[in-house]
Every structure is written in C-alpha cells, then in structure tokens.
Design a protein around this motif. Structure first.
Motif, PDB file in Angstrom:
ATOM      1  N   SER A  98       0.682  -0.974  -0.078  1.00 29.13           N
ATOM      2  CA  SER A  98       0.076   0.091   0.063  1.00 29.13           C
ATOM      3  C   SER A  98       0.781   1.302  -0.063  1.00 29.13           C
ATOM      4  CB  SER A  98      -0.887   0.088   1.176  1.00 29.13           C
ATOM      5  OG  SER A  98      -0.290  -0.269   2.348  1.00 29.13           O
ATOM      6  N   ASN A  99       2.136   1.058   0.570  1.00 29.04           N
ATOM      7  CA  ASN A  99       3.107   2.268   0.538  1.00 29.04           C
ATOM      8  C   ASN A  99       4.307   1.799   0.478  1.00 29.04           C
ATOM      9  OD1 ASN A  99       4.072   2.397   3.254  1.00 29.04           O
ATOM     10  ND2 ASN A  99       1.938   2.574   3.731  1.00 29.04           N
ATOM     11  N   LYS A 101       6.948   2.645   2.717  1.00 31.97           N
ATOM     12  CA  LYS A 101       7.671   3.201   3.717  1.00 31.97           C
ATOM     13  C   LYS A 101       9.175   2.486   3.757  1.00 31.97           C
ATOM     14  CE  LYS A 101       7.142   0.853   7.912  1.00 31.97           C
ATOM     15  NZ  LYS A 101       6.612   1.187   9.401  1.00 31.97           N
ATOM     16  N   LEU A 102      10.196   3.251   4.105  1.00 33.84           N
ATOM     17  CA  LEU A 102      11.525   2.506   3.913  1.00 33.84           C
ATOM     18  C   LEU A 102      11.797   2.642   5.799  1.00 33.84           C
ATOM     19  CD1 LEU A 102      13.623   4.810   1.901  1.00 33.84           C
ATOM     20  CD2 LEU A 102      13.191   2.458   1.478  1.00 33.84           C
ATOM     21  N   PHE A 104      14.987   1.657   8.242  1.00 29.01           N
ATOM     22  CA  PHE A 104      16.415   2.072   8.122  1.00 29.01           C
ATOM     23  C   PHE A 104      16.816   1.353   9.297  1.00 29.01           C
ATOM     24  CE2 PHE A 104      17.218   5.275   5.061  1.00 29.01           C
ATOM     25  CZ  PHE A 104      16.137   5.728   4.623  1.00 29.01           C
TER      26      PHE A 104
ATOM     27  N   TYR B  35      10.700  11.917   6.706  1.00 30.64           N
ATOM     28  CA  TYR B  35      11.353  11.210   7.715  1.00 30.64           C
ATOM     29  C   TYR B  35      11.652  12.035   8.727  1.00 30.64           C
ATOM     30  CZ  TYR B  35      11.050   7.254   4.398  1.00 30.64           C
ATOM     31  OH  TYR B  35      10.790   6.373   3.490  1.00 30.64           O
ATOM     32  N   PHE B  45      10.278   7.023   9.487  1.00 32.44           N
ATOM     33  CA  PHE B  45       9.043   7.044   8.638  1.00 32.44           C
ATOM     34  C   PHE B  45       7.994   7.940   9.378  1.00 32.44           C
ATOM     35  CE2 PHE B  45       6.769   6.723   4.826  1.00 32.44           C
ATOM     36  CZ  PHE B  45       5.205   6.430   5.159  1.00 32.44           C
ATOM     37  N   GLN B  48       3.621   9.362   4.130  1.00 33.80           N
ATOM     38  CA  GLN B  48       4.073   9.507   2.708  1.00 33.80           C
ATOM     39  C   GLN B  48       2.606   9.838   1.936  1.00 33.80           C
ATOM     40  OE1 GLN B  48       4.244   5.666  -0.209  1.00 33.80           O
ATOM     41  NE2 GLN B  48       6.451   6.234   0.275  1.00 33.80           N
ATOM     42  N   ASN B  55      -0.953   7.849   2.074  1.00 31.22           N
ATOM     43  CA  ASN B  55      -1.330   6.668   1.954  1.00 31.22           C
ATOM     44  C   ASN B  55      -0.164   5.830   2.612  1.00 31.22           C
ATOM     45  OD1 ASN B  55       1.269   7.097   0.576  1.00 31.22           O
ATOM     46  ND2 ASN B  55       0.728   5.396  -0.909  1.00 31.22           N
ATOM     47  N   GLY B  56       0.113   6.525   4.011  1.00 35.54           N
ATOM     48  CA  GLY B  56       0.939   5.670   4.898  1.00 35.54           C
ATOM     49  C   GLY B  56       1.233   6.440   6.014  1.00 35.54           C
ATOM     50  N   ARG B  57       1.278   6.090   7.197  1.00 31.22           N
ATOM     51  CA  ARG B  57       1.582   6.977   8.237  1.00 31.22           C
ATOM     52  C   ARG B  57       2.584   6.113   9.319  1.00 31.22           C
ATOM     53  NH1 ARG B  57      -0.088  11.976   9.900  1.00 31.22           N
ATOM     54  NH2 ARG B  57       0.712  12.486  12.060  1.00 31.22           N
TER      55      ARG B  57
END
Lengths: 114, 113
Positions: A98-99, A101-102, A104, B35, B45, B48, B55-57
């Motif tokens: 869905s996304n 996200k990285l 780290f 970030y 993160f 986004q 579309n993302g948290r």
C-alpha cells in the motif's frame, strides 16, 4: 514488523583496505533493499538498490552489495577504501504494497585512516 | 533535472510553537515521503503522500500533519512543538513505476528550545 539490523555502529579501515558493512533484514518476503550514504550535515544519497533482478548489485563510487536470501543479508563492500568514503552508511528496506515506507537500520559510521 | 530541495535549511523554535517545513520533489516524481532523523539514529518514517492523499503513516502523533500540492511539492507541519522534535527532517520523492526508490533532499535541521 519489518526490521533492519546493521552490525557494528562504527567501522574503521585503512585507506586501500577492504570495506565491509553488514546489514540483515527480517522479513518472510524478500523486500526491496537499499544502501544510502550520509555525509556530515547532508541528506541521504542512494548508493545502490536490490529489486530482485540480480543478487549482486553494483552501485556508485565502486560499492557493491550481495543479496543472500538464505542469510537474510545485504552486506555492502568496496575492494579499496578511499578517504572520501568516510561517512555514515544506512541500510534500508521496504516491502511495498500500500505504501513504500523505508525502514532504516541505525547506521554504521565508516572511518578511513591514512 | 533538479533534485529534491527543502527549505529552510535550519530552524530554531521554542516549545509549544508550530512549524512548517517545505519540500520540492524531483521533476516527474509524484510520491513524497517525510522522515525524522534524530541525532545518531536512522531516519524514521513519518508519512507518505501520493497524488495529494496520505497513503501511509508511521508512529507519529496527529500533531504531525502534511500536505501535497498539485505540483507535487509538499509541506510537513508540526504543532505544539516538543523538545524531542529536535531532529533533521528529510523529504524524499519517487517516480511512477519505481516508487520503492526514494531520493532524498538535504533536510531541514529543527532545534526546539
């Protein structure tokens, strides 16, 4: 949850020596994997990425990394260190979906001694 | 082709204030991520945006909010600043078809006193 572990917060090598920075990921599905470099007071620069096309990935500045699924590793190497390689290196992963996200690792500070 | 740019480069605020950080994505990139990098840590993160929608948290409270504009530039807003919000804030953009590959800006260093 996905996690990325970098073994060794600080690695010191001599100029001309092999550089080896270690990264392990935890994921049941091989993710996309990345190495980024960060110079002091700067953002992150992409060194290389693994996206399942080839297990040995070549990047910029002579760096390369090998994806080993059996070891869940993605270690970064360079045959001969240069003084300009001194920086912080981050391993990162994303599974997509869905996304993107990285996640780290905590980073490894590379010191190069003359 | 210009890379990702961020403004300002440095910022000093006091506890309780609000701050807005700005990011201009790389040309052709329609996904932007933010970030937070605390001193000595890897980036974490925040959220986004894709086509102006979140579309993302990550694990950040609601006082962290964002916007993405039609030209794909973006803002990060933080309300009720706390001392622990002191960090380097990084913006990253990616292009259609290779959304997993994110290119970072130089960051904004925020100090909360």
């Amino acid at each position: 949850a996905q996690s990325v572990t970098q073994l060794g917060s600080h690695v010191s090598v001599s100029e001309g020596a092999l550089v080896l920075l270690r990264c392990n990921y935890s994921s049941s599905v091989p993710p996309y994997l990345f190495w980024y470099v960060q110079y002091p007071n700067q953002g992150l620069q992409l060194l290389l990425k693994y996206t399942s096309a080839a297990t040995l990935v070549k990047g910029i500045n002579g760096f390369e990394a090998e994806f080993k699924k059996s070891e869940t590793s993605f270690h970064l190497t360079k045959p001969s260190a240069h003084m300009s390689d001194a920086a912080e290196y981050f391993c990162a992963a994303t599974k997509g979906g869905s996304n993107y996200k990285l996640t780290f690792g905590k980073g490894t500070l590379l010191t190069v001694n003359p | 082709e210009t890379g990702v740019t961020q403004s300002p480069t440095h910022l000093i605020k006091t506890r309780g204030q609000q701050v807005t950080l700005r990011c201009s994505s790389q040309s052709g990139h329609n996904t932007v991520s933010w970030y937070q990098q605390a001193l000595g840590q890897g980036p974490q993160f925040i959220f986004q945006y894709y086509r102006e929608e979140e579309n993302g948290r990550g694990n950040f409270p609601p006082r962290f909010s964002g916007l993405q504009f039609p030209n794909y530039s973006s803002e990060l807003n933080v309300n009720a600043l706390e001392l622990d919000d002191s960090a380097l804030y990084l913006c990253a953009s990616s292009q259609p078809g290779t959304e997993e590959t994110q290119y970072f800006g130089p960051g904004t260093r925020l100090l909360v006193l």
